[in-house]
Design an enzyme around this catalytic site. Structure first.
Site, short mmCIF file in Angstrom:
data_model
loop_
_atom_site.label_atom_id
_atom_site.label_comp_id
_atom_site.label_asym_id
_atom_site.label_seq_id
_atom_site.Cartn_x
_atom_site.Cartn_y
_atom_site.Cartn_z
N CYS A 48 36.47 23.17 -10.40
CA CYS A 48 35.12 22.87 -10.69
C CYS A 48 34.02 23.90 -10.04
O CYS A 48 32.86 24.06 -10.42
CB CYS A 48 34.82 21.41 -9.83
SG CYS A 48 35.70 20.06 -10.37
N HIS A 54 27.16 21.28 -9.06
CA HIS A 54 28.15 21.04 -9.68
C HIS A 54 28.09 19.32 -9.84
O HIS A 54 27.85 18.63 -8.82
CB HIS A 54 29.61 21.13 -8.99
CG HIS A 54 30.65 20.40 -9.70
ND1 HIS A 54 30.95 20.14 -10.88
CD2 HIS A 54 31.82 19.60 -8.94
CE1 HIS A 54 32.15 19.41 -11.37
NE2 HIS A 54 32.50 18.95 -10.06
N ASN A 107 31.55 14.21 -14.62
CA ASN A 107 32.10 15.44 -14.03
C ASN A 107 32.77 16.17 -15.16
O ASN A 107 33.86 15.76 -15.68
CB ASN A 107 32.82 15.10 -13.00
CG ASN A 107 33.76 16.18 -12.07
OD1 ASN A 107 33.46 17.16 -12.39
ND2 ASN A 107 34.22 16.00 -10.94
#
Ligand code: UT7
Length: 320
Positions: free
Chosen positions: A112, A247, A277
Site C-alpha cells: 500500500c 493511503h 482500500n
C-alpha cells in the site's frame, strides 16, 4: 532543476459494489462496514480486467493532460502488488500498449506504500539518469486476491489505478517532488500481520490475511511519525501543507493519525467511502477526486503518507 507533476489522472472499473450488496452473500452489514471503516462502496474489476488494463487508461489520460506523447516517455514505473502475471511486468505491458517505444519499464512492489516508494524511485532516477519524462502508475486489483468468504478482509478492498507524469524542468523553484522518506520493518510480527499467502510457498494464487487490530495500530503510528519526521527534516510545519492525502485504508485510522499529532482534520482528504482500500492506487485516486471536487488546486502543497504489508511505510511532500 525540479521534478514537477505535469499530469495526474485515475481510472476505476465500471462495476460498483455497495456494502448492502456484499451483505446479501456474507454475514455482514452496511452499518458494520461503514462505522468501522468509513467505506460505502468499492469498484471491482471485471473477470477479464487486470491491473495493467486499469493502468493503461490512467496512463493515457495523464499523458494527455501533460501534453506528453508516449514516444517522449523515458521510463515507466508501475507500483502494483497485484500484477496480472508473475512476469513480465505490468509496466512492460503498459509500455507496449501505449506505444512508449523509447521508455524502459519495470514494476515495484511496496504494497500500500508503493506510490510513495514509486515517487522516491522516480525522483532519484530522474536526477541520477537525467530523465525528462517519467510515467508513474499505481494499478491494483486487490479484489482478485481476497477470500470472498472472509468477511474480516473482503469488505475492505477495491480496485483502481492512478498515474502521474513527472517532468524535469530547469526552474528549481517550480515545486514538484520536494521530499520523500521511506521505511521498512520486516520483523516477524509485523511481517506476518498482513500478507498474501499466494506464490511458490504454498503453490496457489493466494488470498489476503490480516491481524486487523494490530495493523490498525501500526498504520496510525507509522503514518503519523513519518509525517512528523518528513516535516521536521525539511524544516516545515503542518502550516506549510495545504492538504494531507494519506493511503485510504480506513477513515478511523486517518482521523486518529491526525488527532495524535494535532494535525488539522480539515486538511485531511478522505475518499475511503468511494473507493475502499485500493492499496497503492489510493493516493492518486484520492488526489484526482479532490481535484475534481475543487478542493486541491494547482500550486497547493500536499503531504502524502502510506503504510502497508511488509511492513513498509513512508511520506512525501509535493507541490502540484
Ligand atoms: O492497507 C493495509 C492496511 N490495512 C489496514 O489499515 C486495516 C487495519 N484494520 C482495520 O481497519 C480494522 O481492524 C478492521 C476494519 C479490519 C476491523 O475492525 P475492528 O474494529 O478491529 O474489528 P475486529 O477485527 O476486532 O472484529 C470485531 C468483531 C469480531 O466479532 P467478535 O469476535 O467480536 O464476535 C469480528 O468477527 O467484528 C466481527 N467482524 C465483522 N462483523 C460484521 C469482522 N468483520 C466483520 C464484518 N461484518 N465484515
Amino acid at each position: 532543476m525540479a521534478n514537477v507533476i505535469a499530469g495526474i489522472s485515475s481510472h476505476l472499473p465500471e462495476r460498483i459494489v455497495t456494502n448492502d450488496e456484499l451483505s446479501q452473500a456474507l454475514d455482514t452489514s452496511h452499518e458494520w462496514i461503514f462505522t468501522r471503516t468509513g467505506i460505502e462502496k468499492r469498484h471491482i474489476a471485471a473477470t477479464n480486467e487486470f491491473s495493467s488494463d486499469l493502468g493503461i487508461t490512467a496512463a493515457m489520460v495523464a499523458l494527455g493532460k501533460a501534453g506528453v506523447a508516449p514516444k517522449d516517455v523515458d521510463a515507466i514505473i508501475v507500483s502494483t502488488t497485484t500484477a496480472d502475471r508473475r512476469f513480465p511486468s505490468c509496466a512492460c505491458r503498459i509500455q507496449g500498449e501505449i506505444g512508449a517505444a523509447r521508455a524502459f519499464a519495470f514494476d515495484i512492489n511496496a504494497a500500500c506504500a508503493g506510490f510513495i516508494y514509486g515517487l522516491a524511485v522516480a525522483d532519484s532516477m530522474m536526477n541520477s539518469m537525467r530523465l525528462k519524462n517519467v510515467l508513474l502508475v499505481a494499478a491494483e486489483t486487490l479484489t482478485k486476491f481476497v477470500d470472498w468468504s472472509d468477511r474480516a478482509t473482503c469488505v475492505l478492498f477495491g480496485d483502481g489505478a492512478g498515474a502521474f507524469v513527472l517532468q524535469t524542468v530547469d526552474d528549481p523553484a517550480a515545486g514538484g517532488i520536494i521530499a520523500t522518506k521511506l521505511y521498512s520493518d520486516g520483523t516477524e510480527a509485523k511481517y506476518n500481520s498482513i500478507l498474501s499467502h499466494g506464490g511458490p510457498q504454498n503453490g496457489n494464487r493466494g488470498y489476503i490475511t490480516m491481524v486487523g487490530r494490530a495493523v490498525f495500530k501500526y498504520a496510525i503510528d507509522c503514518m503519523a511519525s513519518s509525517m512528523n519526521e518528513i516535516l521536521e527534516e525539511n524544516k516545515m510545519t503542518i502550516d506549510d501543507i495545504d492538504w494531507i492525502i494519506p493511503h485510504q485504508a480506513n477513515k478511523r485510522i486517518l482521523e486518529s493519525m491526525c488527532k495524535i499529532r494535532d494535525f488539522p482534520i480539515e486538511k485531511l482528504i478522505v475518499t475511503t467511502q468511494e473507493h475502499a482500500n485500493t492499496s497503492s492506487a489510493s493516493i492518486p485516486l484520492a488526489l484526482s477526486q479532490a481535484m475534481a471536487d475543487g478542493k486541491v488546486k494547482s500550486g497547493d502543497t500536499l503531504l502524502f503518507t502510506a503504510m502497508g504489508a511488509g511492513l513498509v511505510w513512508g511520506a512525501s511532500i509535493v507541490r502540484i
